[in-house]
Design an enzyme around this catalytic site. Structure first.
Site, mmCIF file in Angstrom:
data_model
loop_
_atom_site.group_PDB
_atom_site.id
_atom_site.type_symbol
_atom_site.label_atom_id
_atom_site.label_comp_id
_atom_site.label_asym_id
_atom_site.label_seq_id
_atom_site.Cartn_x
_atom_site.Cartn_y
_atom_site.Cartn_z
ATOM 1 N N CYS A 12 0.822 -1.220 0.000
ATOM 2 C CA CYS A 12 0.000 0.000 0.000
ATOM 3 C C CYS A 12 0.850 1.262 0.000
ATOM 4 O O CYS A 12 0.319 2.359 -0.172
ATOM 5 C CB CYS A 12 -0.933 -0.004 1.200
ATOM 6 S SG CYS A 12 -1.995 -1.435 1.226
ATOM 7 N N ASN A 38 -10.077 -0.142 1.256
ATOM 8 C CA ASN A 38 -8.632 -0.045 1.046
ATOM 9 C C ASN A 38 -8.296 -0.602 -0.346
ATOM 10 O O ASN A 38 -8.380 -1.807 -0.567
ATOM 11 C CB ASN A 38 -7.931 -0.848 2.149
ATOM 12 C CG ASN A 38 -6.418 -0.825 2.033
ATOM 13 O OD1 ASN A 38 -5.869 -0.390 1.028
ATOM 14 N ND2 ASN A 38 -5.743 -1.311 3.062
ATOM 15 N N HIS A 68 -3.008 7.167 3.341
ATOM 16 C CA HIS A 68 -3.469 5.888 2.811
ATOM 17 C C HIS A 68 -4.769 5.524 3.532
ATOM 18 O O HIS A 68 -4.871 5.643 4.761
ATOM 19 C CB HIS A 68 -2.399 4.825 3.050
ATOM 20 C CG HIS A 68 -2.862 3.441 2.751
ATOM 21 N ND1 HIS A 68 -3.518 3.114 1.599
ATOM 22 C CD2 HIS A 68 -2.772 2.287 3.482
ATOM 23 C CE1 HIS A 68 -3.811 1.825 1.608
ATOM 24 N NE2 HIS A 68 -3.374 1.298 2.742
HETATM 25 N N1 ACO Z 1 -17.356 -8.859 11.184
HETATM 26 C C1 ACO Z 1 -17.700 -9.192 12.430
HETATM 27 N N2 ACO Z 1 -16.813 -9.574 13.373
HETATM 28 C C2 ACO Z 1 -15.530 -9.597 12.997
HETATM 29 C C3 ACO Z 1 -15.098 -9.273 11.711
HETATM 30 C C4 ACO Z 1 -16.064 -8.901 10.774
HETATM 31 N N3 ACO Z 1 -15.780 -8.552 9.509
HETATM 32 N N4 ACO Z 1 -13.747 -9.378 11.647
HETATM 33 C C5 ACO Z 1 -13.339 -9.753 12.859
HETATM 34 N N5 ACO Z 1 -14.413 -9.894 13.683
HETATM 35 C C6 ACO Z 1 -14.449 -10.316 15.074
HETATM 36 C C7 ACO Z 1 -13.251 -11.124 15.461
HETATM 37 O O1 ACO Z 1 -13.424 -12.474 15.111
HETATM 38 C C8 ACO Z 1 -13.211 -10.903 16.941
HETATM 39 O O2 ACO Z 1 -14.144 -11.757 17.535
HETATM 40 P P1 ACO Z 1 -13.764 -12.537 18.877
HETATM 41 O O3 ACO Z 1 -13.500 -11.468 19.891
HETATM 42 O O4 ACO Z 1 -14.992 -13.342 19.129
HETATM 43 O O5 ACO Z 1 -12.544 -13.324 18.532
HETATM 44 C C9 ACO Z 1 -13.722 -9.475 17.107
HETATM 45 O O6 ACO Z 1 -14.397 -9.163 15.888
HETATM 46 C C10 ACO Z 1 -12.636 -8.455 17.303
HETATM 47 O O7 ACO Z 1 -11.621 -8.723 16.361
HETATM 48 P P2 ACO Z 1 -10.339 -7.839 16.274
HETATM 49 O O8 ACO Z 1 -9.463 -8.378 15.186
HETATM 50 O O9 ACO Z 1 -9.756 -7.678 17.643
HETATM 51 O O10 ACO Z 1 -10.976 -6.467 15.830
HETATM 52 P P3 ACO Z 1 -10.251 -5.086 15.693
HETATM 53 O O11 ACO Z 1 -10.939 -4.085 16.518
HETATM 54 O O12 ACO Z 1 -8.752 -5.213 15.813
HETATM 55 O O13 ACO Z 1 -10.547 -4.719 14.180
HETATM 56 C C11 ACO Z 1 -9.503 -4.785 12.061
HETATM 57 C C12 ACO Z 1 -10.109 -5.608 13.155
HETATM 58 C C13 ACO Z 1 -10.532 -3.859 11.484
HETATM 59 C C14 ACO Z 1 -9.000 -5.731 10.966
HETATM 60 C C15 ACO Z 1 -8.315 -3.964 12.628
HETATM 61 O O14 ACO Z 1 -7.439 -4.809 13.325
HETATM 62 C C16 ACO Z 1 -7.548 -3.254 11.562
HETATM 63 O O15 ACO Z 1 -8.032 -2.323 10.969
HETATM 64 N N6 ACO Z 1 -6.287 -3.648 11.338
HETATM 65 C C17 ACO Z 1 -5.499 -3.048 10.312
HETATM 66 C C18 ACO Z 1 -5.947 -3.575 9.002
HETATM 67 C C19 ACO Z 1 -5.306 -2.827 7.891
HETATM 68 O O16 ACO Z 1 -5.276 -1.628 7.916
HETATM 69 N N7 ACO Z 1 -4.791 -3.573 6.925
HETATM 70 C C20 ACO Z 1 -4.162 -3.055 5.812
HETATM 71 C C21 ACO Z 1 -3.083 -2.072 6.181
HETATM 72 S S1 ACO Z 1 -1.726 -2.071 5.186
HETATM 73 C C22 ACO Z 1 -2.345 -2.119 3.764
HETATM 74 O O17 ACO Z 1 -3.131 -1.283 3.455
HETATM 75 C C23 ACO Z 1 -2.018 -3.260 2.899
#
Ligand code: ACO
Length: 327
Positions: free
Chosen positions: A111, A278, A248
């Site tokens: 990215c 994204n 980004h």
């Molecule tokens: N819908 C519903 N529930 C979900 C989903 C979904 N789509 N995805 C995860 N969950 C659940 C998980 O299973 C977890 O459940 P559990 O507690 O029963 O295990 C709960 O939600 C919380 O999960 P977390 O992973 O802790 O959620 P978090 O608040 O961290 O958000 C997210 C997840 C959005 C992916 C976050 O970690 C994030 O934004 N990370 C960065 C991602 C990113 O930016 N990637 C690309 C960056 S670099 C690039 O652009 C290539």
């Protein structure tokens, strides 16, 4: 003498996949996705090709720039999802545009690709005496998503943006900060390791081949650190002139965190993640084009572009925006 953006454009696939569409295929909800990411919908490639999107966004950028396409001496496409592993996406666009002579190449830095591509274009323009360059950010990331994995498939979309760079009297691109470190924990990987010759040992074939695998919380922590570090470095390098930031678009929460930590109001960060999710290397040129056409970006603005992503890579640059106001 400087190097400025003199034209920009973007092209998105026509199919809109809303959070409701995703509710139909994985255990998720519109509320969860909006609350955790800010994403409401994304565009996904159906019958288009990435080359078509990249070519159209380039045509629009060339029209705005009012240049003869034959004056373009360099085409760099930031992507890791070209329609053809070879030739490069940049070569495909050169062919579609009918540019008879230019240096085409792709640049893969996740990215952060568009930031790296702009920095590379600037260096090559200076060292090889190239007057005009086309820099594209385009990705077809949906082809690498596991559509049964709710933790990743809700986060991404496809799209393309492009800018034309030209050497001239105006300052344009100012300070540049690039960085990278090994992804030791493999927090963001698409594994393409697979031998196909008759003597391969099939038991080593990876079942998750060609699928994006991400450790969300670790990427989140990395991204928050990288975006703040880049803003601080750019402030330091440019003497704190930055008024507006185009980051980004990975997660609205990461942008809000950057606003708080950098003490730059959230309104001064351009955000369009709600519409496109994204789109990897494409988020920045798409955002540049929309920010200008909506009137958010104005002539004379001192802006910073900031990117972070797989690699791990991150970086940014300051730019004096020289195009006349669009609206
Ligand atoms: N819908 C519903 N529930 C979900 C989903 C979904 N789509 N995805 C995860 N969950 C659940 C998980 O299973 C977890 O459940 P559990 O507690 O029963 O295990 C709960 O939600 C919380 O999960 P977390 O992973 O802790 O959620 P978090 O608040 O961290 O958000 C997210 C997840 C959005 C992916 C976050 O970690 C994030 O934004 N990370 C960065 C991602 C990113 O930016 N990637 C690309 C960056 S670099 C690039 O652009 C290539």
């Amino acid at each position: 003498m400087g190097i400025s953006i003199i034209g920009c454009g973007h092209k998105m696939p026509k199919f809109v996949a809303t959070n409701k569409h995703l509710e139909e295929i994985v255990d998720t909800s519109n509320e969860w996705i909006i609350k955790r990411t800010g994403i409401k919908q994304r565009r996904l490639i159906t019958d288009e090709t990435l080359t078509e999107l990249a070519t159209q966004s380039s045509k629009d950028a060339i029209d705005i720039a009012q240049i003869d396409k034959q004056d373009i001496g360099l085409v760099i496409a930031a992507t890791f999802t070209s329609d053809t592993s070879t030739p490069a996406l940049a070569s495909n666009v050169q062919k579609e545009l009918g540019i008879e002579r230019a240096i085409p190449m792709d640049l893969s830095a996740g990215c952060t690709g568009f930031i790296y591509a702009l920095a590379t274009a600037k260096s090559l323009m200076e060292s090889l005496d190239i007057e005009t360059a086309l820099v594209i950010g385009a990705d077809y990331i949906s082809k690498y998503l596991d559509w049964e994995d709710r933790k990743t498939c809700v986060l991404f979309g496809d799209g393309s943006g492009a800018v034309v760079l030209k050497r001239g009297e105006q300052k344009g691109i100012g300070s540049i900060y690039l960085n990278g470190k090994p992804d030791v924990e493999e927090v963001l990987v698409i594994n393409d390791k697979q031998a196909t010759h008759p003597w391969r040992d099939a038991k080593h074939d990876d079942k998750r081949i060609h699928k994006l695998a991400m450790k969300g919380a670790e990427v989140y922590e990395f991204a928050c650190g990288a975006i703040v570090e880049t803003i601080n470095k750019l402030k330091e390098m440019s003497g704190s002139q930055i008024k507006k930031i185009i980051p980004h678009q990975a997660n609205g929460r990461i942008i809000r965190y950057a606003s708080i930590k950098s003490k730059i109001p959230l309104d001064n960060f351009y955000i369009n993640i709600q519409k496109y999710a994204n789109t990897s290397a494409a988020t920045l040129p798409i955002a540049i084009d929309e920010a200008w056409k909506e009137g958010w970006l104005k002539k004379g603005d001192q802006i910073a572009l900031v990117g972070f992503g797989a690699g791990l890579t991150w970086g940014g640059m300051t730019i004096e925006w020289n195009l006349p106001n669009f609206v």
